[in-house]
Design a protein around this motif. Structure first.
Motif, PDB file in Angstrom:
ATOM      1  N   PRO A 147      -0.663  -9.119   1.031  1.00  0.00           N
ATOM      2  CA  PRO A 147      -0.378  -9.345   2.424  1.00  0.00           C
ATOM      3  C   PRO A 147       0.656  -8.321   2.865  1.00  0.00           C
ATOM      4  CG  PRO A 147      -0.112 -11.356   1.147  1.00  0.00           C
ATOM      5  CD  PRO A 147      -0.299 -10.225   0.191  1.00  0.00           C
ATOM      6  N   ALA A 148       0.372  -7.556   3.893  1.00  0.00           N
ATOM      7  CA  ALA A 148       1.266  -6.487   4.294  1.00  0.00           C
ATOM      8  C   ALA A 148       1.679  -6.653   5.736  1.00  0.00           C
ATOM      9  CB  ALA A 148       0.585  -5.134   4.104  1.00  0.00           C
ATOM     10  N   ALA A 149       2.959  -6.846   5.970  1.00  0.00           N
ATOM     11  CA  ALA A 149       3.474  -6.836   7.321  1.00  0.00           C
ATOM     12  C   ALA A 149       3.804  -5.400   7.675  1.00  0.00           C
ATOM     13  CB  ALA A 149       4.722  -7.716   7.391  1.00  0.00           C
TER      14      ALA A 149
ATOM     15  N   LYS B  63       8.731   1.682   5.799  1.00  0.00           N
ATOM     16  CA  LYS B  63       8.830   2.418   4.550  1.00  0.00           C
ATOM     17  C   LYS B  63       7.792   1.898   3.558  1.00  0.00           C
ATOM     18  CE  LYS B  63      12.438  -0.579   2.621  1.00  0.00           C
ATOM     19  NZ  LYS B  63      13.791  -0.613   2.023  1.00  0.00           N
ATOM     20  N   ILE B  64       7.472   2.727   2.595  1.00  0.00           N
ATOM     21  CA  ILE B  64       6.515   2.317   1.574  1.00  0.00           C
ATOM     22  C   ILE B  64       7.162   1.274   0.662  1.00  0.00           C
ATOM     23  CG2 ILE B  64       5.147   3.100  -0.386  1.00  0.00           C
ATOM     24  CD1 ILE B  64       4.934   5.812   0.954  1.00  0.00           C
ATOM     25  N   GLU B  65       6.459   0.195   0.434  1.00  0.00           N
ATOM     26  CA  GLU B  65       6.941  -0.856  -0.443  1.00  0.00           C
ATOM     27  C   GLU B  65       6.039  -0.970  -1.663  1.00  0.00           C
ATOM     28  OE1 GLU B  65       7.317  -4.464   1.735  1.00  0.00           O
ATOM     29  OE2 GLU B  65       8.984  -3.722   2.966  1.00  0.00           O
ATOM     30  N   GLY B  66       6.648  -1.267  -2.807  1.00  0.00           N
ATOM     31  CA  GLY B  66       5.894  -1.358  -4.050  1.00  0.00           C
ATOM     32  C   GLY B  66       5.945  -2.752  -4.641  1.00  0.00           C
TER      33      GLY B  66
ATOM     34  N   LEU C  82       1.033  -0.657  -3.675  1.00  0.00           N
ATOM     35  CA  LEU C  82       1.829   0.031  -2.658  1.00  0.00           C
ATOM     36  C   LEU C  82       1.322  -0.415  -1.299  1.00  0.00           C
ATOM     37  CD1 LEU C  82       1.867   3.683  -4.099  1.00  0.00           C
ATOM     38  CD2 LEU C  82       3.797   2.081  -4.044  1.00  0.00           C
ATOM     39  N   SER C  83       2.242  -0.571  -0.334  1.00  0.00           N
ATOM     40  CA  SER C  83       1.834  -0.948   1.011  1.00  0.00           C
ATOM     41  C   SER C  83       2.700  -0.214   2.032  1.00  0.00           C
ATOM     42  CB  SER C  83       1.948  -2.459   1.218  1.00  0.00           C
ATOM     43  OG  SER C  83       3.292  -2.899   1.047  1.00  0.00           O
ATOM     44  N   TYR C  84       2.085   0.083   3.165  1.00  0.00           N
ATOM     45  CA  TYR C  84       2.784   0.796   4.241  1.00  0.00           C
ATOM     46  C   TYR C  84       2.130   0.463   5.574  1.00  0.00           C
ATOM     47  CZ  TYR C  84       4.658   4.632   7.068  1.00  0.00           C
ATOM     48  OH  TYR C  84       5.276   5.365   8.058  1.00  0.00           O
ATOM     49  N   LYS C  85       2.893  -0.188   6.443  1.00  0.00           N
ATOM     50  CA  LYS C  85       2.441  -0.506   7.795  1.00  0.00           C
ATOM     51  C   LYS C  85       1.070  -1.173   7.824  1.00  0.00           C
ATOM     52  CE  LYS C  85       5.234   2.824  10.338  1.00  0.00           C
ATOM     53  NZ  LYS C  85       5.249   3.919  11.339  1.00  0.00           N
ATOM     54  N   GLY C  86       0.897  -2.160   6.973  1.00  0.00           N
ATOM     55  CA  GLY C  86      -0.339  -2.931   6.975  1.00  0.00           C
ATOM     56  C   GLY C  86      -1.416  -2.414   6.045  1.00  0.00           C
TER      57      GLY C  86
END
Length: 244
Positions: free
Chosen positions: A29-31, A35-38, A66-70
């Motif tokens: 689930p990506a909000a 910044k890039i989140e791991g 890895l997630s970035y802006k959805g």
């Protein structure tokens, strides 16, 4: 060994989650973030049950994402710890979330064919699945369809474009976080243990609770009761999540 034969035996072969999904299956689930989140974590489960099917015994299931802006890219795997014949699984999921809407594509691979980079129509161990879903808050709905790779066959003997859909509802009760799930196969395919038509394959009630180890570290534990009305089987599973 034929992929569908292994799959129908339960996890002497496997066919998902989605990171579960769990990923679901297999999606993060990506909000929207700047910044890039791991993500690095691993689950240890007493039994690998996927969409109401027995896919293995005690298993280690790592996740790297890895997630970035959805937008998210997730690697997920499973390897049997108690049964050396359990098939190893390696899945890659590319997903996008915006608001309550999520879409994704997953490449499932199983070592029934040891050649990872084999994409031959009749020899590949890859299955490619697309999914779309929406989280309404009290209830979320997901639809999954195989569109390429080693899919199952329908009654006509042709590619079934095997599909699965589910409804899930989270709630809090007695100090635990709960999720109720009902999933079904909409039409005939031998990918889902020879479903001859519409079949409810997954009725699950899962509870999660954090066990505080130190002031800064908690260990999430979970347990689930799963019934598969189609095969008349039931499972009780337990697991824990290791994460920074």
């Amino acid at each position: 060994m034929d992929m569908k034969d292994v799959f129908s035996r339960g996890r002497r072969r496997a066919m998902k989650l989605a990171l579960p999904a769990a990923l679901c299956g297999f999606m993060l689930p990506a909000a929207a973030q700047d910044k890039i989140e791991g993500t690095v974590q691993a689950d240890i489960v007493s039994q690998y049950v996927w969409r109401g099917q027995d896919l293995g015994d005690v298993s280690l299931q790592p996740t790297l994402g890895l997630s970035y802006k959805g937008l998210s890219l997730t690697a997920w795997g499973s390897i049997g710890l108690s049964d050396p014949t359990d098939t190893k699984e390696f899945d890659l999921t590319l997903a996008y979330n915006i608001g309550g809407l999520n879409i994704g594509v997953t490449d499932y691979w199983f070592n029934t064919n040891d050649r990872y980079f084999c994409y031959e129509a009749h020899g590949t161990s890859h299955v490619f699945e697309a999914n779309i879903g929406y989280d309404f808050g009290p209830v979320a709905v997901q639809w999954y369809t195989n569109f390429a790779g080693n899919d199952g066959l329908g009654k006509s003997g042709r590619r079934a474009y095997s599909s699965y859909f589910e409804l899930s509802a989270p709630f809090s009760l007695a100090g635990c976080q709960w999720t109720g799930t009902v999933g079904a196969v909409p039409y005939a395919t031998d990918f889902y243990q020879d479903a001859g038509g519409f079949a409810v394959t997954n009725v699950t009630l899962k509870a999660t609770k954090d066990i505080r180890v130190t002031k800064s570290f908690a260990l999430p534990l979970f347990a689930a009761v799963t019934a598969n009305p189609s095969t008349e089987k039931a499972y009780f599973t337990f697991g824990l999540t290791l994460a920074p």
